[in-house]
Design a protein around this motif. Structure first.
Motif, short mmCIF file in Angstrom:
data_model
loop_
_atom_site.label_atom_id
_atom_site.label_comp_id
_atom_site.label_asym_id
_atom_site.label_seq_id
_atom_site.Cartn_x
_atom_site.Cartn_y
_atom_site.Cartn_z
N ALA A 551 -43.95 -22.34 -4.93
CA ALA A 551 -43.53 -23.61 -4.77
C ALA A 551 -43.12 -24.20 -3.78
N ALA A 552 -43.14 -25.56 -3.43
CA ALA A 552 -42.69 -25.99 -2.09
C ALA A 552 -41.32 -25.93 -2.09
N ASP A 553 -40.57 -26.27 -3.17
CA ASP A 553 -39.35 -26.30 -3.05
C ASP A 553 -38.60 -24.82 -2.96
N ILE A 554 -39.37 -23.96 -3.67
CA ILE A 554 -38.84 -22.41 -3.34
C ILE A 554 -39.01 -22.00 -2.13
N ARG A 555 -40.21 -22.27 -1.50
CA ARG A 555 -40.27 -22.08 -0.06
C ARG A 555 -39.23 -22.55 0.86
N ALA A 556 -38.81 -23.85 0.76
CA ALA A 556 -37.83 -24.30 1.27
C ALA A 556 -36.66 -23.94 0.78
N GLN A 557 -36.38 -23.47 -0.27
CA GLN A 557 -34.93 -22.81 -0.52
C GLN A 557 -35.00 -21.34 0.08
N GLU A 560 -34.38 -21.72 3.91
CA GLU A 560 -32.93 -22.09 4.46
C GLU A 560 -32.24 -20.81 4.17
N THR A 603 -41.64 -20.87 -9.41
CA THR A 603 -40.97 -22.14 -9.45
C THR A 603 -39.81 -22.12 -9.59
#
Length: 617
Positions: A551-557, A560, A603
């Motif tokens: 998921a996009a937010d997991i990739r961003a997490q 970082e 997710t």
């Protein structure tokens, strides 16, 4: 060629033969060792000759007025130089045995021959060839062998020089021993023996090789070739055969003559190919592949995609490799033919792609990553570890196994050899690299020589990356400008080799081939992250049979987390991904077992006491 013949008439025999001329006046016995199976430049009546050691010694004795030389060896028995009916009759009556009949030569029979020649009233000498093969072990002699050498030792001290009628001075009838090494005969016989002269035969120098190249030129060059061109080819032939014997040059010339099909324009290439084949065998030469030059033209883009964030290092490495492909490495040196094809010294932070670039260059040049040979030099921190590289010395366990490095180069002379973290090796081991970088060869524990003339050598180092200022802060960080980074790393490499290792000559041989890598920048860190994530998910699909999407937010997490600290480079990013992605994903997929759906989305990544937990839907 006429000039060469005049030079030969005016010239002198080799130094070791001139030493023999002196020894005839002062020593009853002489031992020759070293390069004793070569051919030697000896001036003749109409030009240079290339006899073996027997012919060379006889030429010296003949000039000194000796009538004949008795040659004895354990295989062919007793022979004569010169072999004429008159000399044969005189010699056989003197030594009391037939010559030229072959057969085993017992110590007792040989001792009889030596005594009669040494004490004869006719000017003669006796040459014991392959003398080391008369005995099994010089340290443990059989009774018959011990008696033989004891008698020879006594004879050396009791024999007196004689003056024959019509001669101006006294000379010995010498006993001449030919062995490979100083220790091939019993030490009590050779050491501290004032009646035995020890003479070392060296490898031919550049002058000898140039003269030999002149002798062999008619078999390789057109008769109408201009003198300037002829001189150029002679010089290149002599340079191509650095560290080889004159006998090797004769064999290379024979090989080149057999393969010569074209005219003058192909002569240089034929000689070079023959020298290479003689050294490393008949192996397809990847350096001469026409497609390689085309690949180098377009290699920059491909290497930058594989080694991210290192455009300067990639460009610098390609320059050096291009120079190697063109055969111009060390072109400023007087003799470059036997040196390694190329040398690269990769320096900089850990985990930034030094080893990856070495692998990429291997695939580019050799088309096969199996040509990549790696040595972790942290395993060679002890002085005795050098035995692993070249093999144990004679008498030690594993002597007949050879060395890891010498065996690898013997099997794959066309290869890239990576010496990882070279600064961790023992300083005495680094001395081996001096010989490799300067002469392109190395002798293993069994005495066999391997050649590095077709290998590309790569050294890696992290020197300079741990330096700190007075407050304990790192001197070099990801924010350090490249010019400052290059200057500091290069200076630290110089200080380490010159001051700590006391090996400034090693730095001189590496020269300007130091390639400094950057820290991983933020943009490059993102690209490395994407590459590693794609690799992980592709492996999951192949091994577990389920396709996982982030998921996009997991990739961003994850991005970082992985790029928060780039000081450890790509290796640090990989370590974070292993902890925060691979481990929780493996646990979740294992729990699903056979019920895992063909496609899932990650997710959630939740911190837990045992590590991260993955949420798959």
């Amino acid at each position: 060629m006429a000039d060469l013949e005049k030079a030969a008439v005016r010239g002198e025999p080799p130094a070791w033969l001139r030493e023999l001329e002196t020894a005839l006046l002062t020593h009853a016995q002489v031992m020759f060792y070293g390069n004793v199976r070569d051919m030697y430049l000896v001036p003749g009546p109409s030009g240079w000759l290339l006899p073996d050691i027997r012919g060379g010694i006889w030429s010296c004795l003949e000039r000194a007025g000796y009538r004949f030389l008795v040659v004895a060896d354990p295989v062919d028995g007793v022979q004569l130089l010169p072999h004429t009916p008159e000399i044969t009759a005189v010699a056989q009556e003197l030594i009391g045995t037939r010559t030229g009949s072959g057969g085993r030569l017992s110590p007792e029979r040989l001792l009889q021959v030596i005594r009669r020649v040494a004490e004869a009233g006719v000017r003669a000498g006796v040459l014991v060839d392959y003398a080391a093969r008369l005995i099994r072990d010089p340290r443990q002699l059989e009774p018959e062998e011990h008696h033989f050498f004891a008698a020879c030792e006594k004879l050396a001290h009791t024999t007196r020089p004689v003056r024959l009628e019509g001669e101006p001075g006294q000379r010995y009838n010498p006993v001449l021993w030919v062995v490979g090494g100083e220790r091939d005969l019993p030490s009590w016989f050779t050491a501290d023996n004032p009646a035995l002269r020890r003479v070392a035969l060296p490898m031919p120098d550049l002058t000898d090789r140039r003269t030999t190249a002149e002798i062999l030129a008619p078999t390789l060059l057109p008769a109408d070739l201009p003198a300037v061109k002829r001189e150029e080819y002679v010089h290149r032939f002599a340079a191509q055969t650095q560290s080889l014997t004159l006998r090797s040059m004769v064999e290379i010339a024979r090989l080149a003559a057999a393969g010569k099909e074209g005219g003058e324009e192909q002569t240089s290439e034929v000689i070079e190919a023959a020298a290479r084949s003689y050294r490393v065998g008949i192996v397809e030469n990847p350096w001469s592949r026409p497609v390689l030059r085309d690949q180098l033209i377009h290699a920059d883009e491909g290497l930058r995609r594989r080694v991210l964030g290192q455009p300067e290092a990639v460009a610098r490495a390609l320059d050096i490799v291009t120079r190697s492909v063109m055969g111009l490495s060390g072109a400023q040196s007087s003799a470059t033919a036997s040196r390694p094809r190329g040398v690269l010294f990769f320096a900089g932070p850990t985990g930034v792609g030094k080893t990856e670039l070495a692998k990429a260059l291997t695939e580019l040049v050799f088309g096969d990553e199996r040509a990549y040979i790696r040595f972790d030099m942290s395993e060679f921190a002890a002085e005795h570890a050098a035995d692993r590289l070249i093999g144990a010395p004679p008498g030690y366990v594993g002597h007949d196994a050879g060395g890891e490095l010498t065996n690898a180069i013997r099997q794959r002379p066309f290869s890239l050899v990576l010496f990882d973290e070279i600064e961790k090796a023992h300083p005495r081991i680094l001395d081996k690299f001096l010989q490799i970088l300067d002469e392109g060869r190395l002798t293993d524990g069994m005495g066999s020589t391997v050649y590095f003339s077709e290998a590309l050598l790569v050294f890696t180092s992290n020197l300079g990356m741990t330096a700190r200022d007075a407050d304990g802060r790192p001197l070099l960080t990801p924010d350090t400008p490249r010019d400052e980074l290059v200057a500091e790393v290069t200076a630290e490499i110089g200080r380490h080799m010159a001051e700590r290792l006391n090996r400034p000559e090693l730095l001189n041989r590496i020269g300007d081939n130091i390639v400094v890598f950057n820290f991983v920048a933020k943009e490059a860190a993102t690209d490395i992250f994407d590459l590693l994530v794609e690799r992980i998910l592709r492996l999951v699909e192949r091994e577990c049979g389920t396709r996982v999407t982030l998921a996009a937010d997991i990739r961003a997490q994850l991005l970082e987390l992985a790029t928060a600290d780039t000081s450890l480079g790509g290796r640090g990013i990989g370590s974070v991904l292993e902890t925060a992605l691979v481990n929780p994903l493996a646990r979740a997929l294992f729990a699903q077992g056979e019920a895992a759906p063909p496609h899932q989305t990650l997710t959630g990544l939740l911190p837990a006491p045992a590590g991260w937990e993955a949420v798959l839907v």
